[in-house]
Design a protein around this motif. Structure first.
Motif, PDB file in Angstrom:
ATOM      1  N   ASP A 140      12.917  -9.617  -1.666  1.00  0.00           N
ATOM      2  CA  ASP A 140      13.510  -8.568  -2.787  1.00  0.00           C
ATOM      3  C   ASP A 140      12.470  -7.494  -2.560  1.00  0.00           C
ATOM      4  OD1 ASP A 140      15.626 -10.339  -3.407  1.00  0.00           O
ATOM      5  OD2 ASP A 140      14.094 -11.512  -4.713  1.00  0.00           O
ATOM      6  N   TYR A 141      12.793  -6.388  -2.464  1.00  0.00           N
ATOM      7  CA  TYR A 141      12.071  -5.031  -2.119  1.00  0.00           C
ATOM      8  C   TYR A 141      12.410  -4.019  -3.215  1.00  0.00           C
ATOM      9  CZ  TYR A 141       9.922  -0.983   0.175  1.00  0.00           C
ATOM     10  OH  TYR A 141       9.076  -0.007   0.374  1.00  0.00           O
ATOM     11  N   SER A 142      11.223  -3.734  -4.009  1.00  0.00           N
ATOM     12  CA  SER A 142      11.372  -2.715  -4.808  1.00  0.00           C
ATOM     13  C   SER A 142      10.560  -1.584  -4.729  1.00  0.00           C
ATOM     14  CB  SER A 142      11.048  -3.098  -6.381  1.00  0.00           C
ATOM     15  OG  SER A 142      11.980  -4.079  -6.808  1.00  0.00           O
ATOM     16  N   PRO A 143      11.152  -0.484  -3.726  1.00  0.00           N
ATOM     17  CA  PRO A 143      10.263   0.573  -3.209  1.00  0.00           C
ATOM     18  C   PRO A 143       9.665   1.567  -4.488  1.00  0.00           C
ATOM     19  CG  PRO A 143      12.484   1.038  -2.585  1.00  0.00           C
ATOM     20  CD  PRO A 143      12.291  -0.425  -3.210  1.00  0.00           C
ATOM     21  N   ALA A 190       0.900  -1.256   0.103  1.00  0.00           N
ATOM     22  CA  ALA A 190      -0.001   0.048   0.136  1.00  0.00           C
ATOM     23  C   ALA A 190       0.944   1.402  -0.047  1.00  0.00           C
ATOM     24  CB  ALA A 190      -0.791  -0.007   1.183  1.00  0.00           C
ATOM     25  N   SER A 191       1.804   1.184   0.732  1.00  0.00           N
ATOM     26  CA  SER A 191       2.931   2.227   0.711  1.00  0.00           C
ATOM     27  C   SER A 191       3.570   2.476  -0.742  1.00  0.00           C
ATOM     28  CB  SER A 191       3.763   2.215   1.862  1.00  0.00           C
ATOM     29  OG  SER A 191       4.809   0.852   1.455  1.00  0.00           O
ATOM     30  N   GLY A 192       3.469   1.524  -1.514  1.00  0.00           N
ATOM     31  CA  GLY A 192       4.280   1.577  -2.962  1.00  0.00           C
ATOM     32  C   GLY A 192       5.166   0.872  -2.904  1.00  0.00           C
ATOM     33  N   GLY A 193       5.566   0.172  -4.078  1.00  0.00           N
ATOM     34  CA  GLY A 193       6.542  -0.526  -4.512  1.00  0.00           C
ATOM     35  C   GLY A 193       6.217  -2.114  -4.300  1.00  0.00           C
ATOM     36  N   ASP A 194       6.948  -2.974  -4.522  1.00  0.00           N
ATOM     37  CA  ASP A 194       6.627  -4.465  -4.701  1.00  0.00           C
ATOM     38  C   ASP A 194       7.590  -5.256  -3.555  1.00  0.00           C
ATOM     39  OD1 ASP A 194       4.811  -4.188  -6.622  1.00  0.00           O
ATOM     40  OD2 ASP A 194       6.296  -4.493  -8.325  1.00  0.00           O
TER      41      ASP A 194
END
Length: 815
Positions: A473-476, A397-401
């Motif tokens: 794995d985080y893509s903000p 919800a805050s953006g990103g995957d």
């Protein structure tokens, strides 16, 4: 991106067709890869770690006989020597990534761990003691593409992934092809190679698919030995006159027939299939079966030799070791969705069985009644891997995957050494009778060239490994990628347990410029073969500046004789990997990647120096072995640091009515230094100052014996029915160190040219002609010549071989 591709990518296995279709939709030079990150498939430049992607077409255009040989020309940081050494080292297709050993690179097939060979690089120069997976036992016709991850990945995939990962993705395309390739060496017309391959894929109903493949190979002998000088005595002098034997005037003085590529033939079979069940569950299975026969002719035993009994071999003999391998791997699994998670449950079993027999030999210690053929023994290795993997991608919800992955794995490994015929290792009491040359002497014990595995050498060992991993794995934003992975593994043998981790990151500074970096720890558990293998083999070794033929015994580390020489239980190798890279994509048809790396490996497993002499003989005799043997064993001897840089560029241009042009360029610089060597064990120190655990020559095979750099240039032009593929490869200089520095030999850089021209006679039939090493380049002569055999003029470890170039022709039918 289709849901099928997304699910497959999350599990680390996108199909060959899906990846190709997705890449085509992207409309760029980039291929999608699924190795290295368990999230959504990424392009080569979007990957946070460096990856090479090799298509089946690229492999085919090399004209090489196997996957390893193709990697040698297509991957700049991959090194494949012509021969790692002698014995079984001439059989294993053995290549290393980034200057490390072959078994420090993990091999996967469709994302699943591939089993290791039963053979071992024993009594070799390069890669001594390594026990890798043998890619040449996979049908080349079954390979859709190969993804080479050039970064430490033990935290993601487990033991062995210190240098990187080679992931072979099998074909799942509809249709088929059959091709036949024939070639031979340019200057001598020997070394004939015939290879026939085929592949056919078809749908099974509306929900299934099956792809079948086969590859056959028949490689003939080549030889670069020369005639020995007339003053070399082949026959013993006549008794009792002492005059030369008159046969010296007419004998064929090319006594060595095996100084080149050795004979080998075999067949590889493979399949890859899947079936969609109702309810969103997919069943899949793939497997390979190979039967390979490798012929290893050994050094000529002249009549002027105490072990050449004139009653049996009046003209001398050449012992011939034949290794028959039966190798198979079978994988079955299911995957689907459950509660928002993608899951994959699989079981893979692989086994390699190598049966060794020697012919045209003799156990001279048994006298003239000795057999001349022997069953030397058998080596059997197996791995059974069961895995359960879960992956999920969340849109925050805050953006990103956020991509999450977790899994557990059980692996059972076995290794078995079976004894040979009693006559193959027997210690007879025969004494050369009066009236014959060498009267009163006792010949050597055991079958010549390859004494059999003794009952004391026989063993059966196994171990279990339990592992669990997590990855996030985080893509903000679209510009930033962050990844973290951790893995716990536990072995129920002396390897114990370990925890390793990895952190990766990538940041796009602009649309065309990005930086990436990774830091990881890794490990490689010692192979069961390294702990339990025991065998004897005759090899030439330079001792006191004299090239001697020694019978060398490789001792299991737990044997009493090895312990008496200072051996200790093997421990896992541990590594730290650091990498930093830049990716440049100024246009859709051009990309460039530059990656620097450092790999520190502690407790690296290596073979000791060849321990020979009276003091060693006494220890061996005291433990029931022959005093004629020299000895060696495996040990965690050294710490190393490897530093280097990879540069890879790709450019594709549409020439409109003149076709398309694809240009590739790769460069690798690699340097390994030894940062620590364990001191001599007290057992060796007590034998005297001449006994060194890891001598200068052994150190050199790790640090100086590989080309320091490598350049790989390629151009592929496709126009209407014509395809032209040109490759230029430069291998940098390297040095073979000896224990006496004055005997060191340095070999200069060499350029090799490979060329293939293919023409589609019809839509279904293609004819191709080509040459590997078009200009017939040989390595520098080494200046160390074996006068009694007429061989040894060139370094066997040369990456360009020492048999010159080869021409070939290929006929292919697509249907």
């Amino acid at each position: 991106m289709t849901s099928a591709l997304l699910a497959a990518g999350l599990l680390g296995v996108a199909t060959e067709t899906q990846a190709a279709e997705a890449a085509a939709k992207a409309g760029s030079v980039e291929e999608l890869v699924v190795t290295g990150v368990r999230g959504q498939p990424r392009t080569v430049t979007d990957s946070p770690t460096p990856i090479d992607v090799l298509s089946s077409a690229e492999l085919e255009h090399t004209g090489r006989a196997g996957a390893f040989q193709s990697l040698q020309t297509l991957v700049p940081s991959f090194n494949l020597p012509a021969r790692a050494g002698g014995g079984t080292s001439t059989v294993i297709a053995t290549g290393g990534l980034r200057g490390l050993n072959p078994d420090q690179t993990l091999v996967l097939v469709n994302g699943k761990r591939r089993h290791k060979t039963a053979l071992i690089n024993s009594v070799s120069s390069l890669y001594n003691g390594s026990v890798p997976a043998d890619l040449d036992l996979i049908p080349t016709s079954a390979i859709g593409r190969i993804e080479v991850l050039r970064d430490g990945a033990a935290a993601q995939y487990g033991s062995d992934a210190i240098a990187g990962v080679i992931n072979i993705i099998l074909k799942d395309t509809v249709g088929g092809s059959v091709s036949a390739t024939y070639g031979q060496n340019i200057d001598k017309g020997d070394g004939q190679l015939l290879q026939v391959i085929g592949n056919y894929g078809f749908k099974v109903g509306e929900q299934g698919f099956l792809n079948l493949s086969f590859t056959t190979k028949d490689q003939a002998l080549s030889n670069r030995a020369i005639a020995v000088a007339p003053n070399i005595q082949i026959y013993p002098k006549l008794v009792p006159s002492g005059l030369p034997d008159p046969r010296e005037l007419t004998v064929d003085r090319v006594v060595t027939k095996n100084y080149g590529v050795l004979p080998q033939n075999g067949v590889n079979l493979g399949y890859n299939g899947h079936y969609d069940l109702d309810g969103g569950v997919e069943l899949y299975s793939f497997g390979t079966y190979s039967h390979r026969v490798s012929d290893l002719p050994f050094t000529f035993r002249a009549p002027n030799n105490v072990n050449t009994l004139p009653q049996v071999y009046p003209e001398g003999f050449r012992p011939d070791l034949v290794i028959k391998e039966n190798d198979f791997e079978f994988a079955v699994g299911a995957r689907g969705k459950l509660g928002g998670w993608d899951w994959d449950l699989s079981s893979t079993y692989g086994r390699d069985d190598a049966d060794e027999n020697t012919a045209q030999s003799i156990n001279a210690s048994l006298g003239p009644t000795s057999p001349t053929t022997f069953h030397v023994g058998e080596l059997i290795s197996s791995e059974w891997v069961n895995s359960l993997d879960f992956t999920r991608t969340l849109n925050l919800a805050s953006g990103g995957d956020l991509a999450l992955a977790a899994g557990v794995q059980h692996r059972r490994e076995t290794y078995e050494v079976r004894a040979g015929d009693p006559a193959s290792y027997a210690a007879g009491t025969y004494v050369i009778p009066a009236g014959q040359p060498f009267a009163g002497q006792r010949p050597a014990t055991g079958a010549q060239a390859t004494p059999g595995f003794q009952p004391a050498d026989a063993s059966s060992s196994s171990r279990n490994n339990y592992a669990a991993y997590v990855e996030a794995d985080y893509s903000p934003t679209k510009k930033l990628f962050l990844g973290v992975a951790g893995r716990y593994e536990d072995y129920d043998d002396s390897s114990g347990s370990t925890v390793v981790g990895k952190v990766t990151g990538r940041y796009e500074l602009t649309d065309w410029l990005a930086f990436r970096a990774a830091v990881s720890t890794g490990f490689r558990a010692p192979g069961l073969a390294q702990q339990h293998y025991a065998a004897s083999s005759s090899q030439f070794r330079l001792v006191n500046n004299v090239l001697n033929l020694l019978l060398i015994k490789t001792l299991p580390v737990g044997s009493p004789e090895a312990v008496a020489l200072g051996a200790k239980p093997l421990k896992p190798e541990k590594s730290k990997n650091y990498s930093f890279g830049v990716t440049v994509t100024p246009t859709s048809n051009f990309n460039l990647t530059v990656d620097a790396y450092q790999i520190d490996v502690d407790g690296r497993i290596a073979i000791t120096s060849t321990l020979t002499g009276t003091a060693v003989s006494k220890i061996l005799i005291a433990n029931g072995l022959s005093g004629d043997l020299s000895a060696q064993y495996y040990t965690n001897a050294i710490d190393t640091r490897t530093q280097g840089v990879d540069v890879v560029g790709t450019y594709r241009q549409d020439l409109e009515r003149f076709g398309t042009l694809r240009l590739t360029a790769g460069y690798n610089y690699n340097k390994t230094e030894i940062t620590h060597i364990i001191p001599n064990p007290s057992q060796l120190t007590a034998l005297g100052p001449t006994f060194v655990l890891f001598d200068r020559m052994s150190q050199g095979f790790l640090t100086e014996a590989f080309p320091r750099d490598k350049i790989a240039l390629g151009a592929n032009w496709s126009w209407n029915k014509l395809n032209v593929n040109l490759r230029e490869t430069r291998y940098g200089k390297y040095t073979i160190l000896q224990n006496t520095p004055s005997n060191d030999r340095t070999f200069g850089a060499e350029w090799l040219t490979d060329l293939e021209v293919a023409y589609k006679v019809t839509d279904a039939v293609t004819v191709a002609v080509g040459a590997n090493n078009l200009f017939n380049v040989y390595p520098d002569a080494n200046g160390i010549f074996n006068a009694t055999t007429g061989s040894g003029q060139y370094p066997g470890t040369s990456p360009i071989g020492f048999t010159g170039g080869a021409y070939y022709a290929r006929l292919q039918w697509d249907f």
